[in-house]
Motif scaffolding. Sequence first.
Motif, PDB file in Angstrom:
ATOM      1  N   LEU A  95     -10.636  27.901 -32.688  1.00  0.00           N
ATOM      2  CA  LEU A  95     -11.087  29.047 -33.482  1.00  0.00           C
ATOM      3  C   LEU A  95     -10.089  30.197 -33.409  1.00  0.00           C
ATOM      4  N   VAL A  96      -9.535  30.421 -32.217  1.00  0.00           N
ATOM      5  CA  VAL A  96      -8.501  31.453 -32.082  1.00  0.00           C
ATOM      6  C   VAL A  96      -7.285  31.087 -32.932  1.00  0.00           C
ATOM      7  N   GLY A  97      -6.914  29.800 -32.878  1.00  0.00           N
ATOM      8  CA  GLY A  97      -5.798  29.345 -33.707  1.00  0.00           C
ATOM      9  C   GLY A  97      -6.090  29.469 -35.185  1.00  0.00           C
ATOM     10  N   ALA A  98      -7.347  29.218 -35.571  1.00  0.00           N
ATOM     11  CA  ALA A  98      -7.719  29.331 -36.986  1.00  0.00           C
ATOM     12  C   ALA A  98      -7.559  30.762 -37.476  1.00  0.00           C
ATOM     13  N   ALA A  99      -7.914  31.728 -36.636  1.00  0.00           N
ATOM     14  CA  ALA A  99      -7.724  33.129 -37.016  1.00  0.00           C
ATOM     15  C   ALA A  99      -6.240  33.434 -37.205  1.00  0.00           C
ATOM     16  N   GLN A 100      -5.421  32.885 -36.327  1.00  0.00           N
ATOM     17  CA  GLN A 100      -3.971  33.066 -36.449  1.00  0.00           C
ATOM     18  C   GLN A 100      -3.449  32.398 -37.714  1.00  0.00           C
ATOM     19  N   THR A 101      -3.999  31.231 -38.034  1.00  0.00           N
ATOM     20  CA  THR A 101      -3.587  30.515 -39.239  1.00  0.00           C
ATOM     21  C   THR A 101      -3.939  31.299 -40.491  1.00  0.00           C
ATOM     22  N   LEU A 102      -5.139  31.859 -40.538  1.00  0.00           N
ATOM     23  CA  LEU A 102      -5.549  32.653 -41.698  1.00  0.00           C
ATOM     24  C   LEU A 102      -4.640  33.855 -41.886  1.00  0.00           C
ATOM     25  N   LEU A 103      -4.241  34.477 -40.777  1.00  0.00           N
ATOM     26  CA  LEU A 103      -3.308  35.597 -40.865  1.00  0.00           C
ATOM     27  C   LEU A 103      -1.974  35.139 -41.438  1.00  0.00           C
ATOM     28  N   GLY A 104      -1.453  34.015 -40.914  1.00  0.00           N
ATOM     29  CA  GLY A 104      -0.178  33.504 -41.407  1.00  0.00           C
ATOM     30  C   GLY A 104      -0.240  33.117 -42.872  1.00  0.00           C
ATOM     31  N   ALA A 105      -1.349  32.485 -43.290  1.00  0.00           N
ATOM     32  CA  ALA A 105      -1.503  32.093 -44.691  1.00  0.00           C
ATOM     33  C   ALA A 105      -1.573  33.318 -45.589  1.00  0.00           C
ATOM     34  N   ALA A 106      -2.301  34.342 -45.145  1.00  0.00           N
ATOM     35  CA  ALA A 106      -2.418  35.568 -45.947  1.00  0.00           C
ATOM     36  C   ALA A 106      -1.059  36.255 -46.108  1.00  0.00           C
ATOM     37  N   VAL A 107      -0.288  36.300 -45.025  1.00  0.00           N
ATOM     38  CA  VAL A 107       1.043  36.905 -45.099  1.00  0.00           C
ATOM     39  C   VAL A 107       1.946  36.116 -46.044  1.00  0.00           C
ATOM     40  N   ALA A 108       1.931  34.774 -45.923  1.00  0.00           N
ATOM     41  CA  ALA A 108       2.783  33.935 -46.761  1.00  0.00           C
ATOM     42  C   ALA A 108       2.437  34.085 -48.243  1.00  0.00           C
ATOM     43  N   VAL A 109       1.152  34.009 -48.563  1.00  0.00           N
ATOM     44  CA  VAL A 109       0.742  34.133 -49.967  1.00  0.00           C
ATOM     45  C   VAL A 109       1.027  35.538 -50.486  1.00  0.00           C
ATOM     46  N   GLY A 110       0.800  36.547 -49.658  1.00  0.00           N
ATOM     47  CA  GLY A 110       1.073  37.922 -50.076  1.00  0.00           C
ATOM     48  C   GLY A 110       2.542  38.138 -50.402  1.00  0.00           C
ATOM     49  N   VAL A 111       3.424  37.636 -49.534  1.00  0.00           N
ATOM     50  CA  VAL A 111       4.861  37.773 -49.781  1.00  0.00           C
ATOM     51  C   VAL A 111       5.267  36.982 -51.019  1.00  0.00           C
ATOM     52  N   ALA A 112       4.709  35.785 -51.180  1.00  0.00           N
ATOM     53  CA  ALA A 112       5.044  34.943 -52.334  1.00  0.00           C
ATOM     54  C   ALA A 112       4.665  35.615 -53.641  1.00  0.00           C
ATOM     55  N   VAL A 113       3.485  36.216 -53.673  1.00  0.00           N
ATOM     56  CA  VAL A 113       3.027  36.869 -54.907  1.00  0.00           C
ATOM     57  C   VAL A 113       3.812  38.155 -55.162  1.00  0.00           C
ATOM     58  N   ALA A 114       4.029  38.945 -54.112  1.00  0.00           N
ATOM     59  CA  ALA A 114       4.681  40.242 -54.283  1.00  0.00           C
ATOM     60  C   ALA A 114       6.177  40.117 -54.551  1.00  0.00           C
ATOM     61  N   ALA A 115       6.838  39.205 -53.850  1.00  0.00           N
ATOM     62  CA  ALA A 115       8.298  39.130 -53.935  1.00  0.00           C
ATOM     63  C   ALA A 115       8.793  38.089 -54.929  1.00  0.00           C
ATOM     64  N   PHE A 116       8.020  37.030 -55.159  1.00  0.00           N
ATOM     65  CA  PHE A 116       8.525  35.931 -55.987  1.00  0.00           C
ATOM     66  C   PHE A 116       7.617  35.605 -57.176  1.00  0.00           C
ATOM     67  N   ASP A 117       6.688  36.509 -57.485  1.00  0.00           N
ATOM     68  CA  ASP A 117       5.785  36.336 -58.640  1.00  0.00           C
ATOM     69  C   ASP A 117       5.070  34.988 -58.608  1.00  0.00           C
ATOM     70  N   ALA A 118       4.691  34.552 -57.442  1.00  0.00           N
ATOM     71  CA  ALA A 118       3.966  33.280 -57.337  1.00  0.00           C
ATOM     72  C   ALA A 118       2.610  33.386 -58.014  1.00  0.00           C
ATOM     73  N   THR A 119       2.158  32.264 -58.553  1.00  0.00           N
ATOM     74  CA  THR A 119       0.862  32.209 -59.225  1.00  0.00           C
ATOM     75  C   THR A 119      -0.216  31.782 -58.232  1.00  0.00           C
ATOM     76  N   PRO A 120      -1.336  32.488 -58.202  1.00  0.00           N
ATOM     77  CA  PRO A 120      -2.432  32.080 -57.297  1.00  0.00           C
ATOM     78  C   PRO A 120      -2.942  30.695 -57.676  1.00  0.00           C
ATOM     79  N   PRO A 121      -3.677  30.044 -56.777  1.00  0.00           N
ATOM     80  CA  PRO A 121      -4.221  28.718 -57.098  1.00  0.00           C
ATOM     81  C   PRO A 121      -5.141  28.771 -58.308  1.00  0.00           C
ATOM     82  N   ALA A 122      -5.197  27.666 -59.046  1.00  0.00           N
ATOM     83  CA  ALA A 122      -6.027  27.614 -60.248  1.00  0.00           C
ATOM     84  C   ALA A 122      -7.492  27.869 -59.912  1.00  0.00           C
ATOM     85  N   GLU A 123      -7.956  27.332 -58.768  1.00  0.00           N
ATOM     86  CA  GLU A 123      -9.331  27.534 -58.319  1.00  0.00           C
ATOM     87  C   GLU A 123      -9.293  28.003 -56.868  1.00  0.00           C
ATOM     88  N   PRO A 124      -9.257  29.328 -56.648  1.00  0.00           N
ATOM     89  CA  PRO A 124      -9.090  29.859 -55.287  1.00  0.00           C
ATOM     90  C   PRO A 124     -10.119  29.353 -54.287  1.00  0.00           C
TER      91      PRO A 124
END
Length: 234
Positions: A95-124
């Motif tokens: 569970l502690v690792g899952a919280a860390q994973t969610l943080l890492g995923a949020a950072v990765a997706v945030g950077v992808a959208v902000a810096a590289f105009d990535a498209t969010p998933p079709a069905e979030p």
Amino acid sequence: MVVRDTAGLVVPLGLPLLILVMNGLGDGGGEVIPGTDGRTVFDVYVLPLTLTVVVAMVGVVNMPSFLAHHRRSGVLRRLGVTPAHPAMVLIAQALVGAAQTLLGAAVAVGVAVAAFDATPPAEPLRAVALLVPVVAALYAVGTLVAAVAPTTNAAVAIGLVLFLGMGAGGGMFGPRENLPDPVATVGEFLPFGASVEVLGAAWVGTPVAAGHLFALVGATLLAGAGAARFFRWS
């Protein structure tokens, strides 16, 4: 204990982010893939790969090292004389690792959208739901490593070998199509490769292949049962 380990917090977030940025700055990432509603190679391949790396780094490398350290330092031995069951310890660490994973995923997706105009998933919501079997499979592998590794160094070594081995077969170092057919086929159904495929399908909005889901569920059950069977307090 996890928060106090600076390297354990930074590396699983920094390495996937580096992979994301390097791929985003490289050539070909902006090429639109036909039949994906305008999504690019970066959206369909790089982002799912990055998210899988985040989960695998935390689950297969980081988490076992923490548990092995707890065993080595006597924390688990002290817990062993309490009513705590091994499954409680493994789940708490997961569970502690899952919280860390969610943080890492949020950072990765945030950077992808902000810096590289990535498209969010079709069905979030579907993408988030499909992240659950991905996390479960890779974390089950990590708990098995933690259960059998006698020392912290052994846990890191075993975890890294599994992480790099599964990653190589799952496309982490280049397109899986460039690998020999037997290696590519095996890599596709190992937890890392199956995770990339599942998340890629979620991003595009296409049906997930049943074989990939079965591979993740099978890995979760087998590795989880092995972890509970071989877990040692000291």
